[in-house]
Design a protein around this motif. Structure first.
Motif, PDB file in Angstrom:
ATOM      1  N   GLY A  21       9.421 -21.064 -17.401  1.00 21.44           N
ATOM      2  CA  GLY A  21      10.038 -22.226 -16.778  1.00 21.44           C
ATOM      3  C   GLY A  21      11.377 -22.577 -17.391  1.00 21.44           C
ATOM      4  O   GLY A  21      12.275 -23.076 -16.694  1.00 21.44           O
ATOM      5  N   ILE A  22      11.533 -22.331 -18.694  1.00 19.15           N
ATOM      6  CA  ILE A  22      12.805 -22.608 -19.370  1.00 19.15           C
ATOM      7  C   ILE A  22      13.919 -21.787 -18.733  1.00 19.15           C
ATOM      8  O   ILE A  22      15.006 -22.298 -18.446  1.00 19.15           O
ATOM      9  CB  ILE A  22      12.699 -22.289 -20.880  1.00 19.15           C
ATOM     10  CG1 ILE A  22      11.590 -23.116 -21.535  1.00 19.15           C
ATOM     11  CG2 ILE A  22      14.042 -22.513 -21.564  1.00 19.15           C
ATOM     12  CD1 ILE A  22      11.801 -24.598 -21.490  1.00 19.15           C
ATOM     13  N   PHE A  23      13.656 -20.499 -18.512  1.00 17.58           N
ATOM     14  CA  PHE A  23      14.675 -19.648 -17.900  1.00 17.58           C
ATOM     15  C   PHE A  23      14.920 -20.045 -16.446  1.00 17.58           C
ATOM     16  O   PHE A  23      16.045 -19.949 -15.954  1.00 17.58           O
ATOM     17  CB  PHE A  23      14.290 -18.180 -18.013  1.00 17.58           C
ATOM     18  CG  PHE A  23      14.395 -17.646 -19.412  1.00 17.58           C
ATOM     19  CD1 PHE A  23      15.624 -17.554 -20.051  1.00 17.58           C
ATOM     20  CD2 PHE A  23      13.265 -17.273 -20.114  1.00 17.58           C
ATOM     21  CE1 PHE A  23      15.722 -17.091 -21.351  1.00 17.58           C
ATOM     22  CE2 PHE A  23      13.351 -16.800 -21.417  1.00 17.58           C
ATOM     23  CZ  PHE A  23      14.587 -16.703 -22.040  1.00 17.58           C
ATOM     24  N   GLY A  24      13.865 -20.506 -15.757  1.00 15.20           N
ATOM     25  CA  GLY A  24      14.061 -21.002 -14.406  1.00 15.20           C
ATOM     26  C   GLY A  24      15.006 -22.190 -14.368  1.00 15.20           C
ATOM     27  O   GLY A  24      15.765 -22.361 -13.412  1.00 15.20           O
ATOM     28  N   GLU A  25      14.960 -23.009 -15.408  1.00 17.41           N
ATOM     29  CA  GLU A  25      15.866 -24.154 -15.516  1.00 17.41           C
ATOM     30  C   GLU A  25      17.283 -23.710 -15.892  1.00 17.41           C
ATOM     31  O   GLU A  25      18.277 -24.246 -15.386  1.00 17.41           O
ATOM     32  CB  GLU A  25      15.331 -25.126 -16.567  1.00 17.41           C
ATOM     33  CG  GLU A  25      16.175 -26.363 -16.787  1.00 17.41           C
ATOM     34  CD  GLU A  25      15.952 -27.435 -15.738  1.00 17.41           C
ATOM     35  OE1 GLU A  25      16.786 -28.353 -15.652  1.00 17.41           O
ATOM     36  OE2 GLU A  25      14.956 -27.360 -15.008  1.00 17.41           O
ATOM     37  N   LEU A  26      17.383 -22.722 -16.774  1.00 19.96           N
ATOM     38  CA  LEU A  26      18.688 -22.291 -17.280  1.00 19.96           C
ATOM     39  C   LEU A  26      19.510 -21.515 -16.252  1.00 19.96           C
ATOM     40  O   LEU A  26      20.733 -21.673 -16.174  1.00 19.96           O
ATOM     41  CB  LEU A  26      18.503 -21.407 -18.523  1.00 19.96           C
ATOM     42  CG  LEU A  26      18.080 -22.085 -19.821  1.00 19.96           C
ATOM     43  CD1 LEU A  26      17.726 -21.041 -20.873  1.00 19.96           C
ATOM     44  CD2 LEU A  26      19.205 -22.985 -20.340  1.00 19.96           C
ATOM     45  N   ILE A  27      18.856 -20.675 -15.469  1.00 16.86           N
ATOM     46  CA  ILE A  27      19.576 -19.781 -14.560  1.00 16.86           C
ATOM     47  C   ILE A  27      20.129 -20.569 -13.378  1.00 16.86           C
ATOM     48  O   ILE A  27      19.391 -21.248 -12.665  1.00 16.86           O
ATOM     49  CB  ILE A  27      18.650 -18.647 -14.053  1.00 16.86           C
ATOM     50  CG1 ILE A  27      18.175 -17.796 -15.227  1.00 16.86           C
ATOM     51  CG2 ILE A  27      19.382 -17.773 -13.033  1.00 16.86           C
ATOM     52  CD1 ILE A  27      17.017 -16.873 -14.892  1.00 16.86           C
ATOM     53  N   GLN A  28      21.448 -20.462 -13.193  1.00 16.52           N
ATOM     54  CA  GLN A  28      22.111 -21.136 -12.081  1.00 16.52           C
ATOM     55  C   GLN A  28      22.060 -20.232 -10.854  1.00 16.52           C
ATOM     56  O   GLN A  28      23.012 -19.529 -10.524  1.00 16.52           O
ATOM     57  CB  GLN A  28      23.557 -21.476 -12.449  1.00 16.52           C
ATOM     58  CG  GLN A  28      23.701 -22.420 -13.630  1.00 16.52           C
ATOM     59  CD  GLN A  28      23.038 -23.761 -13.383  1.00 16.52           C
ATOM     60  OE1 GLN A  28      23.350 -24.442 -12.415  1.00 16.52           O
ATOM     61  NE2 GLN A  28      22.124 -24.152 -14.258  1.00 16.52           N
ATOM     62  N   GLY A  29      20.920 -20.225 -10.200  1.00 13.44           N
ATOM     63  CA  GLY A  29      20.720 -19.395  -9.017  1.00 13.44           C
ATOM     64  C   GLY A  29      19.496 -19.863  -8.272  1.00 13.44           C
ATOM     65  O   GLY A  29      18.718 -20.688  -8.764  1.00 13.44           O
ATOM     66  N   SER A  30      19.311 -19.343  -7.064  1.00 12.85           N
ATOM     67  CA  SER A  30      18.178 -19.751  -6.250  1.00 12.85           C
ATOM     68  C   SER A  30      16.879 -19.185  -6.806  1.00 12.85           C
ATOM     69  O   SER A  30      16.866 -18.239  -7.599  1.00 12.85           O
ATOM     70  CB  SER A  30      18.372 -19.268  -4.813  1.00 12.85           C
ATOM     71  OG  SER A  30      18.289 -17.844  -4.754  1.00 12.85           O
ATOM     72  N   ALA A  31      15.772 -19.766  -6.366  1.00 14.67           N
ATOM     73  CA  ALA A  31      14.453 -19.278  -6.783  1.00 14.67           C
ATOM     74  C   ALA A  31      14.244 -17.837  -6.340  1.00 14.67           C
ATOM     75  O   ALA A  31      13.630 -17.040  -7.063  1.00 14.67           O
ATOM     76  CB  ALA A  31      13.367 -20.171  -6.204  1.00 14.67           C
ATOM     77  N   THR A  32      14.773 -17.475  -5.169  1.00 16.69           N
ATOM     78  CA  THR A  32      14.641 -16.102  -4.675  1.00 16.69           C
ATOM     79  C   THR A  32      15.400 -15.135  -5.565  1.00 16.69           C
ATOM     80  O   THR A  32      14.906 -14.050  -5.903  1.00 16.69           O
ATOM     81  CB  THR A  32      15.155 -15.999  -3.230  1.00 16.69           C
ATOM     82  OG1 THR A  32      14.503 -16.964  -2.424  1.00 16.69           O
ATOM     83  CG2 THR A  32      14.901 -14.614  -2.656  1.00 16.69           C
ATOM     84  N   LEU A  33      16.609 -15.526  -5.971  1.00  9.51           N
ATOM     85  CA  LEU A  33      17.407 -14.678  -6.864  1.00  9.51           C
ATOM     86  C   LEU A  33      16.701 -14.472  -8.204  1.00  9.51           C
ATOM     87  O   LEU A  33      16.647 -13.355  -8.725  1.00  9.51           O
ATOM     88  CB  LEU A  33      18.784 -15.302  -7.077  1.00  9.51           C
ATOM     89  CG  LEU A  33      19.742 -14.562  -8.030  1.00  9.51           C
ATOM     90  CD1 LEU A  33      21.177 -14.691  -7.546  1.00  9.51           C
ATOM     91  CD2 LEU A  33      19.640 -15.097  -9.461  1.00  9.51           C
ATOM     92  N   PHE A 195      20.795 -10.583  -2.267  1.00 10.48           N
ATOM     93  CA  PHE A 195      21.610  -9.561  -2.917  1.00 10.48           C
ATOM     94  C   PHE A 195      23.036 -10.055  -3.153  1.00 10.48           C
ATOM     95  O   PHE A 195      23.622  -9.811  -4.217  1.00 10.48           O
ATOM     96  CB  PHE A 195      21.624  -8.280  -2.072  1.00 10.48           C
ATOM     97  CG  PHE A 195      22.238  -7.105  -2.770  1.00 10.48           C
ATOM     98  CD1 PHE A 195      21.533  -6.403  -3.744  1.00 10.48           C
ATOM     99  CD2 PHE A 195      23.532  -6.706  -2.465  1.00 10.48           C
ATOM    100  CE1 PHE A 195      22.105  -5.332  -4.399  1.00 10.48           C
ATOM    101  CE2 PHE A 195      24.113  -5.627  -3.115  1.00 10.48           C
ATOM    102  CZ  PHE A 195      23.392  -4.935  -4.083  1.00 10.48           C
ATOM    103  N   THR A 196      23.627 -10.726  -2.174  1.00 13.31           N
ATOM    104  CA  THR A 196      25.020 -11.175  -2.313  1.00 13.31           C
ATOM    105  C   THR A 196      25.164 -12.263  -3.370  1.00 13.31           C
ATOM    106  O   THR A 196      26.266 -12.463  -3.904  1.00 13.31           O
ATOM    107  CB  THR A 196      25.550 -11.685  -0.973  1.00 13.31           C
ATOM    108  OG1 THR A 196      24.689 -12.740  -0.496  1.00 13.31           O
ATOM    109  CG2 THR A 196      25.581 -10.567   0.071  1.00 13.31           C
ATOM    110  N   GLU A 197      24.081 -12.968  -3.688  1.00 15.20           N
ATOM    111  CA  GLU A 197      24.156 -14.041  -4.681  1.00 15.20           C
ATOM    112  C   GLU A 197      24.417 -13.523  -6.089  1.00 15.20           C
ATOM    113  O   GLU A 197      24.958 -14.253  -6.936  1.00 15.20           O
ATOM    114  CB  GLU A 197      22.857 -14.855  -4.690  1.00 15.20           C
ATOM    115  CG  GLU A 197      22.581 -15.630  -3.413  1.00 15.20           C
ATOM    116  CD  GLU A 197      21.297 -16.431  -3.511  1.00 15.20           C
ATOM    117  OE1 GLU A 197      21.084 -17.100  -4.547  1.00 15.20           O
ATOM    118  OE2 GLU A 197      20.484 -16.379  -2.571  1.00 15.20           O
ATOM    119  N   PHE A 198      24.023 -12.274  -6.360  1.00 13.06           N
ATOM    120  CA  PHE A 198      24.181 -11.758  -7.714  1.00 13.06           C
ATOM    121  C   PHE A 198      25.650 -11.672  -8.133  1.00 13.06           C
ATOM    122  O   PHE A 198      25.969 -11.766  -9.322  1.00 13.06           O
ATOM    123  CB  PHE A 198      23.516 -10.376  -7.835  1.00 13.06           C
ATOM    124  CG  PHE A 198      22.019 -10.442  -7.964  1.00 13.06           C
ATOM    125  CD1 PHE A 198      21.419 -10.599  -9.205  1.00 13.06           C
ATOM    126  CD2 PHE A 198      21.212 -10.363  -6.841  1.00 13.06           C
ATOM    127  CE1 PHE A 198      20.041 -10.675  -9.328  1.00 13.06           C
ATOM    128  CE2 PHE A 198      19.832 -10.435  -6.949  1.00 13.06           C
ATOM    129  CZ  PHE A 198      19.242 -10.592  -8.191  1.00 13.06           C
TER     130      PHE A 198
END
Length: 296
Positions: A21-33, A195-198
């Motif tokens: 969950g910590i990394f889910g909070e840190l990563i600035q991206g969608s849940a799918t990404l 894919f384009t979000e990366f």
């Protein structure tokens, strides 16, 4: 690995699960990404682990692909809904909502497999339900925390279905191979949607996604499988039940996310029920081994 090392390994696994969950909070991206990146890095890492052990990964039989695709789909939904819960409701709410999955397993086993549910298992369901009522911030879905909890409970439901799907999964495969193929299915299902979000990810986000996939997924599963060679599955399950405790502690230290006293009481009921359930005498339907052990 001896018994002492196995005990250390399973506690490290619980900590790594708690960091999800910590990394889910840190990563600035969608849940799918986040789900796609996690699965892709985990697949590559598991392939390397298997190769380093001197094994060749088996190509699944044609008849096995249906079970693999079903399990991979459920795992993808589980991860994506969990990360949505983190983004909306916060780490504590997401982790405690997800922790309801043992109650769903009890209910679904009786419904899908026509297995008798013991009174002690019904007690776990009742305690988890009471815990969720206490964790619920309000009964208004305009409240973001309540919406986040709903996503987290959905994540727990899909994880329970994933766990039960693994009961019918491919035979003749090691736990690492099964995890590798399931992660590959998750990556194949989710990458086309993000894919384009990366391209927009910051360098630090790439590091967080890499860490989530390699350490919190591939390494944690490998440690779990290795420790189960020396520990009973129910012993491992009791330690893994501490995941919400680690997650809440990390969230408090890193993000100053402090759950309310009511939420803490509800969380204590949920975690306590899971630990108490693990201390009960196992019956024929639970089995042992890496297929039935909790896996994130």
């Amino acid at each position: 690995m001896n018994s002492r090392q196995a005990q250390v390994a399973i506690h490290i696994t619980a900590v790594l699960f708690g960091l999800t969950g910590i990394f889910g909070e840190l990563i600035q991206g969608s849940a799918t990404l986040i789900t796609a990146g996690r699965a892709a890095f985990a697949t590559v890492t598991l392939l390397l682990f298997i190769g380093h052990a001197g094994h060749r990964i088996q190509w699944p039989a044609r008849s096995a692909w249906g079970a693999l695709i079903l399990a991979g789909t459920l795992l993808a939904i589980h991860w994506a809904t969990f990360f949505v819960a983190v983004k909306i409701g916060g780490i504590a709410i997401a982790t405690l909502g997800f922790a309801s999955f043992p109650a769903f397993i009890t209910l679904l086993e009786g419904f899908l497999f026509h297995e008798r549910t013991r009174p002690s298992e019904w007690l776990v369901v009742i305690l988890v339900t009471l815990g969720l009522v206490l964790v619920t911030p309000s009964f208004n879905f305009q409240d973001k925390a309540t919406t986040g909890l709903a996503w987290a409970v959905l994540s727990g439901l899909t994880f329970a279905l994933f766990t039960l799907a693994n009961r019918k999964a491919v035979t003749g495969m090691s736990g690492r191979e099964l995890a590798c193929w399931e992660n590959a299915v998750v990556a194949a299902l989710t990458l086309p949607w993000c894919f384009t979000e990366f391209a927009a990810l910051r360098p630090i986000d790439w590091l967080w996604v890499f860490t989530l996939g390699v350490f919190c997924t591939a390494l944690s599963h490998s440690l779990l499988v290795s420790s189960l060679a020396k520990l009973k599955a129910r012993t491992a399950g009791i330690v893994i039940a501490l995941e919400p405790v680690y997650a809440i502690l990390f969230a408090a230290i890193l993000f100053a996310q402090y759950p309310s006293m009511r939420a803490l009481l509800g969380g204590a009921l949920i975690v306590g029920a899971i630990v108490w359930s693990g201390l009960q005498r196992p019956n024929a339907k639970t089995g042992t081994g890496d297929r039935t052990a909790p896996r994130r």
